[in-house]
Design a protein around this motif. Structure first.
Motif, short mmCIF file in Angstrom:
data_model
loop_
_atom_site.label_atom_id
_atom_site.label_comp_id
_atom_site.label_asym_id
_atom_site.label_seq_id
_atom_site.Cartn_x
_atom_site.Cartn_y
_atom_site.Cartn_z
N THR A 53 15.41 -29.37 -10.51
CA THR A 53 16.17 -28.14 -10.73
C THR A 53 15.82 -27.04 -9.74
O THR A 53 16.69 -26.43 -9.14
CB THR A 53 15.93 -27.62 -12.17
N GLN A 107 13.23 -27.41 -7.22
CA GLN A 107 12.40 -27.88 -6.11
C GLN A 107 12.90 -29.20 -5.56
O GLN A 107 13.61 -29.95 -6.23
CB GLN A 107 10.94 -28.01 -6.55
N ILE A 108 12.55 -29.44 -4.33
CA ILE A 108 12.88 -30.69 -3.66
C ILE A 108 11.57 -31.37 -3.26
O ILE A 108 10.73 -30.77 -2.58
CB ILE A 108 13.75 -30.45 -2.41
N LYS A 128 15.45 -23.25 -4.06
CA LYS A 128 14.62 -24.44 -4.24
C LYS A 128 13.51 -24.47 -3.20
O LYS A 128 13.75 -24.20 -2.02
CB LYS A 128 15.48 -25.70 -4.12
N ASN A 176 10.42 -26.60 -1.21
CA ASN A 176 10.07 -27.96 -0.80
C ASN A 176 8.61 -28.25 -1.10
O ASN A 176 7.74 -27.40 -0.91
CB ASN A 176 10.31 -28.15 0.70
N LYS A 192 13.73 -38.62 -0.92
CA LYS A 192 13.90 -37.20 -1.24
C LYS A 192 14.37 -37.12 -2.68
O LYS A 192 15.37 -37.72 -3.06
CB LYS A 192 14.94 -36.56 -0.33
N HIS A 193 13.61 -36.39 -3.50
CA HIS A 193 13.92 -36.31 -4.93
C HIS A 193 14.19 -34.85 -5.29
O HIS A 193 13.33 -33.99 -5.16
CB HIS A 193 12.73 -36.86 -5.74
N LYS A 194 15.40 -34.58 -5.78
CA LYS A 194 15.80 -33.21 -6.11
C LYS A 194 15.62 -32.92 -7.59
O LYS A 194 16.08 -33.68 -8.44
CB LYS A 194 17.27 -32.99 -5.72
#
Length: 356
Positions: free
Chosen positions: A302, A304-305, A229, A231, A298-300
Motif C-alpha cells: 500500500t 511501499q515498494i 510510496k 522504496n 518487485k513487490h508493491k
C-alpha cells in the motif's frame, strides 16, 4: 419502509451466492468478515474461506491451533494481522469460557476485541443475532451518500455518526442482517465507484444523485492525503546446508510488514547496493560467500515498494554454526519448508526454485 422493501426484494433475486451466506453460524460469519477486511470477494477468497473452515471448523479448534498453522492457512490473502487477531479472538473466548462455546451476541461486546471494528461488529451482530445496527463499509457509504445527497465529508467521524442516524430510520427492523447484506451487494453490483448501473437500480426513482445527475460527485471525501510510496531494498540470504539438509529461516517478530510470517536472513538497505557492497554485508554478518543473485522481484504494498533480491550462499567455514548471530534463526529440514507460512515474494521464490 419503501427503501428497505425495494432493496431487500432486489437482493433476494440478485444476491451473490457465497458460502458464508448459507449459514448464520457466528464463527463462520466472523471468519468471512475478517477475510474480507481490505480484500475483495474473489474465487481465491472463497477457496481460502472454505479451506480455513475445513481446517478450523469451530472456535475451539482455532483456539487450540499454533499461530504458524493459522498463518499457513491464511497464506496468500495478505494483511496477516487479520489472521493473528482472529486467532487471538478465539483464544481469548476459550480462555473465558472453557466449558461452553460462547460467542458475544451484542455489537458493544464484539467491538471490544482487537480486529473487530464497527463494520465487522455490526455485520455479525445484525446477520447472526438480528441486532438493529447499520453495517457501514465503503459500499454502504457510497450507496447512502448518493441516495441521500450527503454533501458532508465522510472521512470525519462526526459525519459518519450523523449518517448512521439517517440509516437507522431507513432500516428494516425485522430483518437488519438482510438489509445490511442487501446494501453491500447493491454497492458492489450496481452502485459502483465507476460505471454505476443506475438504470438497473431498484431505488433510482427516489435517489438524489440519479435525479440530479450527480452520481460521481458522491461520496464527498475532502481530507484524504495520498502518501507517497517509499522504496525498501531487501537482500535475502538463502542458505542451504547440503550436508545436513537444513535451510535457515527467520520468524518476523517486529512491528513491520509480515509480522508472524517466516522469511530468510535479511540484509535491508535504504538504497540499492552494488555487488561488492552486498558481498561485504553478507560476509560481515554471516561469514558466507555468495556465488550469484538467483532471483529478483518487485513487490508493491500500500505505502511501499519492496525491491527484493535473493542471494544463493554456501557455507564455507566449518565453525559456521558457532556464529552467535545465527542463534535467532531456525534450522529447518529441507522437506519441512512447505509447512511454514511465507509472504508472497518468498512463495514466488520457492516456486521458482521448485522447493514447493
Amino acid at each position: 419502509m419503501y427503501f428497505s422493501k425495494k432493496i431487500i426484494n432486489w437482493y433476494k433475486i440478485n444476491c451473490r451466492k457465497l458460502p458464508w451466506r448459507e449459514t448464520k453460524n457466528p464463527y463462520y460469519i466472523l471468519v468471512s468478515e475478517f477475510m474480507l477486511q481490505q480484500t475483495k470477494i474473489s474465487i481465491k477468497t472463497i477457496k481460502s474461506y472454505l479451506n480455513f473452515i475445513k481446517k478450523f471448523p469451530n472456535i475451539k479448534k482455532l483456539s487450540q491451533a499454533e499461530e504458524k498453522d493459522v498463518l499457513k492457512e491464511w497464506e496468500g490473502l495478505g494483511y496477516y494481522k487479520r489472521a493473528i487477531n482472529l486467532h487471538f479472538f478465539a483464544k481469548k473466548l476459550r480462555k473465558k469460557n472453557k466449558t461452553i462455546d460462547f460467542f458475544p451476541k451484542k455489537y458493544k461486546d464484539l467491538i471490544k476485541y482487537k480486529g473487530i471494528g464497527p463494520y465487522t461488529g455490526a455485520a455479525i451482530a445484525s446477520i447472526c443475532f438480528n441486532e438493529v445496527i447499520p453495517a457501514i463499509d465503503g459500499n454502504a457509504y457510497r450507496v447512502f451518500s448518493r441516495y441521500l445527497g450527503v454533501d458532508y465529508d465522510l472521512t470525519l467521524s462526526v459525519s459518519i455518526n450523523k449518517l448512521k442516524i439517517f440509516i437507522l430510520k431507513m432500516m428494516d427492523y425485522n430483518h437488519p442482517g438482510l438489509f445490511n447484506q442487501a446494501i453491500m451487494d447493491l454497492g458492489s453490483i450496481l452502485c459502483k465507484p465507476k460505471n454505476a448501473k443506475c438504470l438497473l437500480c431498484p431505488i433510482k426513482s427516489s435517489c438524489f444523485s440519479f435525479k440530479n445527475g450527480t452520481v460521481y460527485e458522491f461520496p464527498v471525501k475532502k481530507n484524504i492525503i495520498k502518501k507517497s510510496k517509499k522504496n525498501r531494498f531487501f537482500y535475502y540470504i538463502f542458505i542451504y546446508d547440503h550436508h545436513k539438509n537444513l535451510c535457515i529461516l527467520n520468524k518476523r517478530f517486529s512491528k513491520d510488514i509480515w509480522k508472524g510470517l517466516y522469511d530468510f536472513p535479511l540484509i535491508e538497505s535504504q538504497k540499492k547496493l552494488t555487488i561488492n557492497e552486498i558481498r561485504y554485508n553478507v560476509w560481515k554478518q554471516f561469514k558466507l560467500n555468495f556465488d550469484t543473485v538467483i532471483y529478483k522481484i518487485k513487490h508493491k504494498l500500500t505505502h511501499q515498494i519492496l525491491l527484493i533480491q535473493f542471494l544463493n550462499c554456501e557455507i564455507t567455514k566449518k565453525n559456521f554454526y558457532n556464529n552467535k548471530y545465527l542463534e535467532k534463526f531456525l534450522f529447518i529440514p529441507y522437506e519441512k519448508i512447505c509447512e511454514y507460512p511465507f509472504p508472497s515474494p518468498i512463495i514466488l521464490f520457492l516456486k521458482h526454485e521448485k522447493m514447493i
